[in-house]
Scaffold this motif. Structure first.
Motif, PDB file in Angstrom:
ATOM      1  N   VAL A  20       0.771  -1.402   0.101  1.00 53.42           N
ATOM      2  CA  VAL A  20       0.018  -0.117   0.045  1.00 53.42           C
ATOM      3  C   VAL A  20       1.165   1.121   0.016  1.00 53.42           C
ATOM      4  CG1 VAL A  20      -2.223  -0.939   1.081  1.00 53.42           C
ATOM      5  CG2 VAL A  20      -0.308  -0.157   2.501  1.00 53.42           C
ATOM      6  N   GLU A  21       0.474   2.201  -0.712  1.00 53.90           N
ATOM      7  CA  GLU A  21       1.095   3.581  -0.808  1.00 53.90           C
ATOM      8  C   GLU A  21      -0.037   4.611  -0.778  1.00 53.90           C
ATOM      9  OE1 GLU A  21       3.476   4.009  -4.292  1.00 53.90           O
ATOM     10  OE2 GLU A  21       4.591   2.001  -3.787  1.00 53.90           O
ATOM     11  N   PRO A  22      -0.482   4.873   0.531  1.00 52.94           N
ATOM     12  CA  PRO A  22      -1.275   5.920   0.821  1.00 52.94           C
ATOM     13  C   PRO A  22      -0.754   7.143   0.700  1.00 52.94           C
ATOM     14  CG  PRO A  22      -1.700   4.306   2.564  1.00 52.94           C
ATOM     15  CD  PRO A  22      -0.250   4.254   1.713  1.00 52.94           C
ATOM     16  N   THR A  23      -1.473   8.487   0.571  1.00 53.88           N
ATOM     17  CA  THR A  23      -0.983   9.801   0.581  1.00 53.88           C
ATOM     18  C   THR A  23      -2.136  10.505   1.189  1.00 53.88           C
ATOM     19  OG1 THR A  23      -1.500  10.392  -1.619  1.00 53.88           O
ATOM     20  CG2 THR A  23       0.827   9.675  -1.282  1.00 53.88           C
ATOM     21  N   GLY A  33       1.277  13.888   3.927  1.00 50.98           N
ATOM     22  CA  GLY A  33       2.008  12.835   4.658  1.00 50.98           C
ATOM     23  C   GLY A  33       1.594  11.559   3.757  1.00 50.98           C
ATOM     24  N   SER A  34       2.520  10.495   3.992  1.00 52.14           N
ATOM     25  CA  SER A  34       2.520   9.313   3.150  1.00 52.14           C
ATOM     26  C   SER A  34       2.845   8.120   4.217  1.00 52.14           C
ATOM     27  CB  SER A  34       3.847   9.497   2.302  1.00 52.14           C
ATOM     28  OG  SER A  34       5.191   9.417   3.016  1.00 52.14           O
ATOM     29  N   PHE A  35       2.543   7.135   3.679  1.00 54.93           N
ATOM     30  CA  PHE A  35       2.602   5.871   4.555  1.00 54.93           C
ATOM     31  C   PHE A  35       3.066   4.624   3.588  1.00 54.93           C
ATOM     32  CE2 PHE A  35       0.682   1.701   5.422  1.00 54.93           C
ATOM     33  CZ  PHE A  35       0.550   1.601   6.756  1.00 54.93           C
ATOM     34  N   VAL A  58       4.367   9.023   7.665  1.00 53.37           N
ATOM     35  CA  VAL A  58       5.385   9.871   7.781  1.00 53.37           C
ATOM     36  C   VAL A  58       4.509  11.245   7.509  1.00 53.37           C
ATOM     37  CG1 VAL A  58       7.473  11.248   6.963  1.00 53.37           C
ATOM     38  CG2 VAL A  58       7.549   8.659   7.130  1.00 53.37           C
ATOM     39  N   VAL A  59       4.505  12.218   8.368  1.00 54.99           N
ATOM     40  CA  VAL A  59       4.135  13.714   8.144  1.00 54.99           C
ATOM     41  C   VAL A  59       4.946  14.761   8.790  1.00 54.99           C
ATOM     42  CG1 VAL A  59       2.545  13.344  10.427  1.00 54.99           C
ATOM     43  CG2 VAL A  59       2.079  14.905   8.455  1.00 54.99           C
ATOM     44  N   GLN A  60       5.140  15.465   7.888  1.00 59.40           N
ATOM     45  CA  GLN A  60       6.214  16.873   8.733  1.00 59.40           C
ATOM     46  C   GLN A  60       7.315  16.227   8.926  1.00 59.40           C
ATOM     47  OE1 GLN A  60       3.799  18.872  11.267  1.00 59.40           O
ATOM     48  NE2 GLN A  60       2.868  20.304   9.993  1.00 59.40           N
TER      49      GLN A  60
END
Length: 151
Positions: A20-23, A33-35, A58-60
């Motif tokens: 999975v590659e959510p944004t 952010g990304s995951f 990951v965010v900021q």
């Protein structure tokens, strides 16, 4: 986005492991952010699939572990499912018989509008648009089957 691929049996299609590659994009600010992680759909006792997603969000510039669990239960026809939170509360319906589905989920004062598309046998996408007093977000998740198929 082009052609969608109809799914005759949604639970069979989803079974197994997916990368999975959510944004996440906050429309009210410049935050994104990304995951990175995996989603596993494994058999549930009594029928259906247990969806467990885990990875790093990951965010900021700050990385945090993240996970969620859902239940995908058989619905009236094989191309459909009743999606519930881990504790059994209703989340949304899902019908991929046409390869595309739009649904809604009210969450407190916010409204989540989900669009699910099947691109081919090994790729799919989900886009949630969240609007309300607490959030103004677009969450886009691309899924790619993690071969070899585990189910």
């Amino acid at each position: 986005m082009g052609e969608f691929r109809p799914v005759a049996a949604v639970l069979l299609y989803l079974a197994g492991s997916w990368r999975v590659e959510p944004t996440v994009r906050d429309l009210g600010s410049t935050d994104e952010g990304s995951f990175t992680g995996t989603t596993m759909f494994s058999p549930l006792y009594g029928g259906g699939l247990l969806h467990h997603e885990s990875g790093t969000f990951v965010v900021q510039g700050v990385a945090r572990p993240a996970e969620r669990t859902l239940r995908f239960l058989p619905d009236a026809t094989p191309g459909t499912a009743d999606v519930r939170f881990a504790d059994g509360r209703p989340f949304h319906d899902l019908d991929l018989t046409s390869g595309r589905w739009v649904t809604r989920h009210p969450c407190a004062a916010d409204l989540y509008r989900g669009e699910f598309t099947v691109l081919d046998t090994d790729r799919r996408r989900t886009v949630w648009r969240v609007a309300g007093p607490a959030n103004n977000l677009v969450l886009t998740t691309d899924y790619a089957r993690d071969w070899p198929r585990t189910a």
